[in-house]
Design an enzyme around this catalytic site. Structure first.
Site, PDB file in Angstrom:
ATOM      1  CD  GLN A  66      10.258  -0.509 -10.597  1.00 25.31           C
ATOM      2  OE1 GLN A  66       9.316  -0.689 -11.344  1.00 25.31           O
ATOM      3  NE2 GLN A  66      10.462   0.629  -9.982  1.00 25.31           N
ATOM      4  CD  GLU A 133       8.372  -7.405 -17.400  1.00 27.62           C
ATOM      5  OE1 GLU A 133       9.370  -7.351 -18.145  1.00 27.62           O
ATOM      6  OE2 GLU A 133       8.443  -7.280 -16.175  1.00 27.62           O
ATOM      7  CG  HIS A 245      11.022   1.433 -18.895  1.00 26.63           C
ATOM      8  ND1 HIS A 245       9.716   1.766 -18.617  1.00 26.63           N
ATOM      9  CD2 HIS A 245      11.164   0.137 -18.537  1.00 26.63           C
ATOM     10  CE1 HIS A 245       9.107   0.705 -18.108  1.00 26.63           C
ATOM     11  NE2 HIS A 245       9.965  -0.298 -18.053  1.00 26.63           N
ATOM     12  NE  ARG A 286      10.784  -2.356 -21.494  1.00 24.52           N
ATOM     13  CZ  ARG A 286      11.486  -2.899 -20.521  1.00 24.52           C
ATOM     14  NH1 ARG A 286      12.782  -2.708 -20.455  1.00 24.52           N
ATOM     15  NH2 ARG A 286      10.895  -3.630 -19.618  1.00 24.52           N
ATOM     16  CG  HIS A 343      15.208   0.912 -18.603  1.00 27.86           C
ATOM     17  ND1 HIS A 343      15.171   1.018 -17.226  1.00 27.86           N
ATOM     18  CD2 HIS A 343      14.865  -0.372 -18.876  1.00 27.86           C
ATOM     19  CE1 HIS A 343      14.822  -0.140 -16.699  1.00 27.86           C
ATOM     20  NE2 HIS A 343      14.651  -1.011 -17.673  1.00 27.86           N
ATOM     21  NE  ARG A 378      16.789  -4.826 -21.552  1.00 34.19           N
ATOM     22  CZ  ARG A 378      15.994  -4.769 -20.490  1.00 34.19           C
ATOM     23  NH1 ARG A 378      15.704  -5.867 -19.832  1.00 34.19           N
ATOM     24  NH2 ARG A 378      15.514  -3.619 -20.082  1.00 34.19           N
TER      25      ARG A 378
HETATM   26  C1  SIN Z   1      10.336  -3.216 -16.008  1.00 38.19           C
HETATM   27  O1  SIN Z   1       9.980  -3.883 -15.045  1.00 38.19           O
HETATM   28  O2  SIN Z   1       9.549  -2.599 -16.708  1.00 38.19           O
HETATM   29  C2  SIN Z   1      11.788  -3.120 -16.338  1.00 38.19           C
HETATM   30  C3  SIN Z   1      12.328  -4.472 -16.488  1.00 38.19           C
HETATM   31  C4  SIN Z   1      13.317  -4.572 -17.580  1.00 38.19           C
HETATM   32  O3  SIN Z   1      13.890  -3.557 -17.962  1.00 38.19           O
HETATM   33  O4  SIN Z   1      13.482  -5.673 -18.113  1.00 38.19           O
END
Ligand code: SIN
Length: 497
Positions: A66, A133, A245, A286, A343, A378
């Protein structure tokens, strides 16, 4: 022998002793973004390429992705800022040289993808829309179709690939072992006995996050390629680092583990604890957000926290909006129950900056690879960029490998898959928080990769990034830039720069 291929140049299929055989210049195992882009690059250089894909396109992890592609494109951004964010998120373990390549080549990568007709989302002025993000100090995530980027990318790359005359795509064929001669990999053996001989072999089978019971990944992401490479003698590393995630749906029948993209938090969605209050910076890297959620869940003995995306224009993320509504949750009015899920695997097959593994003739790209790029955690959306940037580099390097004369292929080997009991044990003993006792129990797990994860996690007696040991809760600065490498029965820390 029955020669059926019309082209010359070491490319063709034949049958010897009743056994089907293909000769090609490059064989790629896996058809996610990294594999497809490697194949496309090699075909663009005039090479014959064979792609082996066990699963249909819609079951690759890239297709499910995504997130978007991270690239420093904004006027307020630079590769240096992207590099600093990547290294900060990676918690002292990012290999600087790999990250430098990624951030410097990513802007050109977007232009290259546009040339093969990938249409990225634009803002109202017609410029690329740049999303935000976790862990990014600037807006730099490029999407295609909102949260459908992986799907669009995989579809367009496949469409470009099938137009290439010298590419053979073998769908529904499963690689069972690598063909080695004199310590080199010279091809791939499929489960049904098909032998593909090539000057170089590229592993692109994705990661292993589906080895954990709670996952955002398709069921096939259980590290098959990592085990194939190890079977051929390649070193693997950093397997203790699996990224959890923060926001996967929980408690909704049929949608367990469905990912709610971090881009939604980038647009203002908040996380609320059982008391209805915010408890974390939603755009922290994350590992930090996932652990804060885990702490809330453990402390209050609940199954989930709430994602409040009522202020976000859900229409900008059509695939998420639709899926939630089909599940009876309206993101415009309902709070979404979420919890962390496995994830992304930061570890994998050890490779250099061109994807070359420790075994001659064998390359690795995408999530199966461990160049050290992602360190211990990551940075969001760096992985699709990695697939393209390093996929191209690996293809170019692989075609420089020497051709070898053909011997007889070995027999195919039976494929091992993890049981439900293994997946439960991984969640229990190698989840967000681990300790020696649980990890030692995993050493006896019948699925070999589970035991390898435990070996790496036991070796790293500290907490860093996604690897949190309750018995070693502090980060050990002596382990900065040190990667836990497994080669055969040996394990050792190696310093990568
Ligand atoms: C996300 O859209 O949260 C997942 C994308 C990613 O794992 O880099």
């Amino acid at each position: 022998m029955r020669k059926i291929d019309p082209f010359s140049g070491g490319y063709g299929t034949s049958e010897m002793s009743g056994r089907e055989r293909i000769e090609t210049e490059l064989v790629v195992v896996g058809a996610g973004a990294a594999g497809l882009y490697s194949a496309l690059t090699a075909a663009g250089l005039g090479a014959s390429v064979t792609v082996i894909s066990a699963t249909p396109l819609a079951q690759t992890a890239s297709y499910w992705a995504q997130g978007g592609l991270a690239a420093a494109l904004g006027e307020d951004d630079s590769p240096q800022l992207h590099l600093a964010d990547t290294e900060r998120a990676g918690r002292g373990l990012v290999r600087h040289a790999a990250a430098e390549i990624l951030v410097n080549e990513a802007p050109q990568m977007i232009a290259d993808l546009q040339r093969i007709r990938i249409r990225f989302d634009a803002d109202s002025g017609g410029d690329l829309a740049l999303g935000l993000e976790g862990g990014h100090s600037r807006r730099r995530i490029v999407h295609a179709g909102g949260s459908s980027t992986g799907r669009r990318l995989a579809r367009q790359l496949s469409a470009a690939l099938v137009r290439e005359r010298r590419v053979t795509i073998l769908e529904g064929r499963r690689a069972s072992n690598l063909w080695t001669e004199d310590g080199r990999v010279v091809g791939v053996i499929c489960e049904d006995g098909l032998a593909v001989r090539a000057r170089a072999t590229v592993i692109a089978t994705g990661g292993a996050a589906a080895l954990w019971q709670r996952t955002t990944n398709p069921p096939g992401s259980v590290g098959i390629g990592i085990m194939l490479a190890r079977g051929a003698g390649a070193a693997v590393a950093d397997l203790e680092f699996v990224q959890f995630h923060p926001t996967a749906v929980v408690g909704v029948p049929g949608r367990e583990g469905f990912l709610i993209s971090e881009a939604i938090r980038g647009e203002g969605a908040t996380l609320l604890g059982p008391d209805g209050e915010r408890f974390v910076d939603e755009l922290a890297p994350r590992d930090e957000v996932a652990r804060a959620i885990w702490t809330q869940i453990e402390t209050d003995s609940v199954d989930s926290v709430s994602l409040d995306m009522r202020s976000v224009d859900a229409g900008r993320f059509p695939s998420i909006d639709e899926t939630l509504r089909q599940s009876g949750l309206d993101p415009r009015s309902d709070l979404i129950p979420v919890a962390p899920a496995a994830h992304y695997m930061m570890g994998g097959v050890v490779c250099d900056l061109d994807g070359a593994t420790t075994v001659g003739g064998l390359y690795v790209v995408g999530e199966s690879a461990c160049s050290g790029l992602h360190g211990a955690n990551r940075l969001a959306s760096n992985s699709l960029s990695e697939c393209i940037v390093f996929g191209a580099r690996a293809a170019r390097a692989a075609l420089d490998e020497p051709a070898t004369a053909g011997g007889e292929p070995p027999a195919s080997l039976p494929l091992e898959l993890p049981s439900q009991a293994t997946r439960e044990a991984m969640w229990r003993s190698a989840g967000l928080v681990r300790d020696r006792a649980g990890l030692e129990r995993l050493l006896d797990d019948p699925y070999p990769l589970a035991a390898l994860v435990a070996r790496c996690a036991l070796t790293r007696e500290e907490s860093r990034g996604s690897h949190w040991r309750s018995d070693f809760p502090a980060l050990d600065p002596a382990l900065d830039s040190m990667h836990a490498v497994l080669q055969g029965s040996e394990s050792a820390f190696e310093h990568w720069q």
